[in-house]
Design a protein around this motif. Structure first.
Motif, mmCIF file in Angstrom:
data_model
loop_
_atom_site.group_PDB
_atom_site.id
_atom_site.type_symbol
_atom_site.label_atom_id
_atom_site.label_comp_id
_atom_site.label_asym_id
_atom_site.label_seq_id
_atom_site.Cartn_x
_atom_site.Cartn_y
_atom_site.Cartn_z
ATOM 1 N N ARG A 188 3.965 1.798 3.122
ATOM 2 C CA ARG A 188 3.341 2.025 1.492
ATOM 3 C C ARG A 188 4.582 3.013 0.837
ATOM 4 N N ASN A 192 8.076 0.796 -0.360
ATOM 5 C CA ASN A 192 7.557 0.504 -0.914
ATOM 6 C C ASN A 192 7.611 0.407 -2.583
ATOM 7 N N LYS A 193 6.241 1.200 -2.637
ATOM 8 C CA LYS A 193 6.672 2.131 -2.971
ATOM 9 C C LYS A 193 7.249 2.309 -4.833
ATOM 10 N N ASP A 234 10.008 -0.528 -5.177
ATOM 11 C CA ASP A 234 9.210 -1.192 -6.233
ATOM 12 C C ASP A 234 9.617 -0.846 -7.895
ATOM 13 N N TYR A 292 2.252 -6.355 3.283
ATOM 14 C CA TYR A 292 2.224 -5.992 1.784
ATOM 15 C C TYR A 292 3.077 -6.776 1.369
ATOM 16 N N GLU A 352 2.491 -10.259 -0.503
ATOM 17 C CA GLU A 352 1.225 -10.584 -1.386
ATOM 18 C C GLU A 352 2.100 -9.221 -2.528
ATOM 19 N N GLU A 353 2.110 -8.299 -2.257
ATOM 20 C CA GLU A 353 2.238 -7.635 -3.741
ATOM 21 C C GLU A 353 3.558 -7.230 -4.303
ATOM 22 N N TYR A 354 4.443 -7.482 -3.176
ATOM 23 C CA TYR A 354 5.794 -7.293 -3.929
ATOM 24 C C TYR A 354 6.652 -8.939 -4.144
#
Length: 365
Positions: free
Chosen positions: A204, A207-208, A211, A232, A234-236
């Protein structure tokens, strides 16, 4: 040649499971008629991964202690007794010539009963800070294979052999695969490529970070191959709208991804560190702080002390990432130094060295 029998135990995480499978694969080459049995925790990922690799596995009713008082903790003594009894039964029935543990809670009861039975025993420690199971077993087993120097703080020095960690053999000579990797991932050969890894499940914090800092990274004339993890994706996945970004849930051709990369951002699990040493590319480690004894940070620090990688702790990402990244991506000489130094730490024959130690134990029987 004798039909040897081997029991291997390592589980809970891929960092324990895959070294055990690699050792079994190498033993199978050395002793083609050998029989193998794995022992793991009955509700953990090894119960799926080991059969997928072609080996039989028995499960024990065992799990680690939680950091707070829970019903699972109250059940631990009963699980331990059950696992010790079942381990003794497995050893009596299978009659192994050697028992090998690669860490994880299931290897504790199994190796304990193997030592009581007088079986030749070997444990393999992947990290620079030894896990609790291996520390408890150290005085009883015959041989201890490690990946880092200075492990005598955890283990009896006379039992230690520095072998390195078992690694994927397809990572050898990845430089010859660079053009294939660039074609595979549709990359622009005129741009630097940043490979972002957080493990198969993703990370996480990494990834954050990517992003939030993606535009800054792209502004350095860098393209990004980003394994974000299945949970993750779908989120990115919307970041795929950029021509210079590829977000994928999982990379199944890691050799080609490594070959096409110029700089790598990664967690610092033992398996990842060993692979990245073989790859010989400049790495920025962002260790997970949420692991036992903060061992990922200790793994990364051991590499940084050799001037072979950069380290940014999660809590320092906001203030340190831009300076560290831009300082590295714009300094070809620094990239070459880090890549050359981490390559010096590679141990491509680690699995064979471990097998050699097992062979020496067998000869002493």
């Amino acid at each position: 040649m004798k039909n040897y029998k081997f029991i291997l135990s390592g589980g809970g995480t891929g960092g324990h499971i895959y070294p055990a499978i690699a050792i079994a694969d190498a033993l199978k080459v050395k002793y083609p008629t050998a029989e193998f049995l794995f022992v793991g925790s009955q509700d953990r990922m090894e119960m799926e991964k080991v059969p997928a690799a072609g080996y039989k596995i028995e499960g024990l009713w065992i799990a680690g202690l939680q950091r707070k008082l829970t019903f699972a903790n109250l059940m631990f003594p009963f699980k331990l007794i059950s696992s010790l009894i079942k381990s003794a039964r497995i050893i009596r029935k299978f009659k192994p010539d050697a028992v090998i543990g690669t860490g994880g809670f299931a290897s504790g009861p199994l190796l304990e009963m193997a030592t009581r039975s007088g079986k030749p025993t070997l444990i393999q420690e992947q990290n620079s800070f030894a896990g609790i199971t291996n520390k408890l077993l150290a005085k009883k087993v015959d041989t201890i294979c490690v990946a880092y120097e200075n492990m005598q703080q955890f283990f009896p020095s006379e039992k230690i052999f520095i072998t390195g960690n078992p690694v994927r053999q397809d990572l050898l000579d990845i430089n010859s695969k660079r053009e294939t990797g660039i074609a595979k991932y549709n990359l622009d050969a005129s741009k630097k490529t940043l490979l972002v890894l957080g493990g198969s499940l993703g990370a996480r914090a990494i990834n954050k970070l990517i992003d939030n800092e993606l535009q800054f990274i792209l502004d350095q004339n860098v393209q990004v191959l980003w394994q974000c993890g299945k949970i993750y994706y779908e989120e990115y996945k919307h970041q795929n709208a950029s021509a210079d970004v590829q977000v994928v849930p999982f990379i199944d051709t890691m050799d080609l991804a490594y070959a096409s990369a110029d700089i790598i951002i990664s967690r610092a699990g033992a398996g990842s560190v060993s692979e990245l040493a073989l790859v010989g590319k400049p790495v920025i480690f962002i260790p997970s702080p949420n692991v036992a004894e903060d061992h990922q940070t200790k793994n990364a620090e051991a590499i940084v002390r050799k001037d072979a990688a950069l380290l940014i702790k999660e809590k320092e990402l906001d203030g340190a990432f831009r300076n560290q990244f831009s300082g590295l991506i714009n300094n070809e000489n620094r990239q070459e130094i880090l890549g050359a130094n981490i390559l010096k730490l590679a141990k491509p024959d680690a699995t064979q060295q471990i097998v050699d130690q097992i062979e020496q134990m067998l000869k002493k029987q």
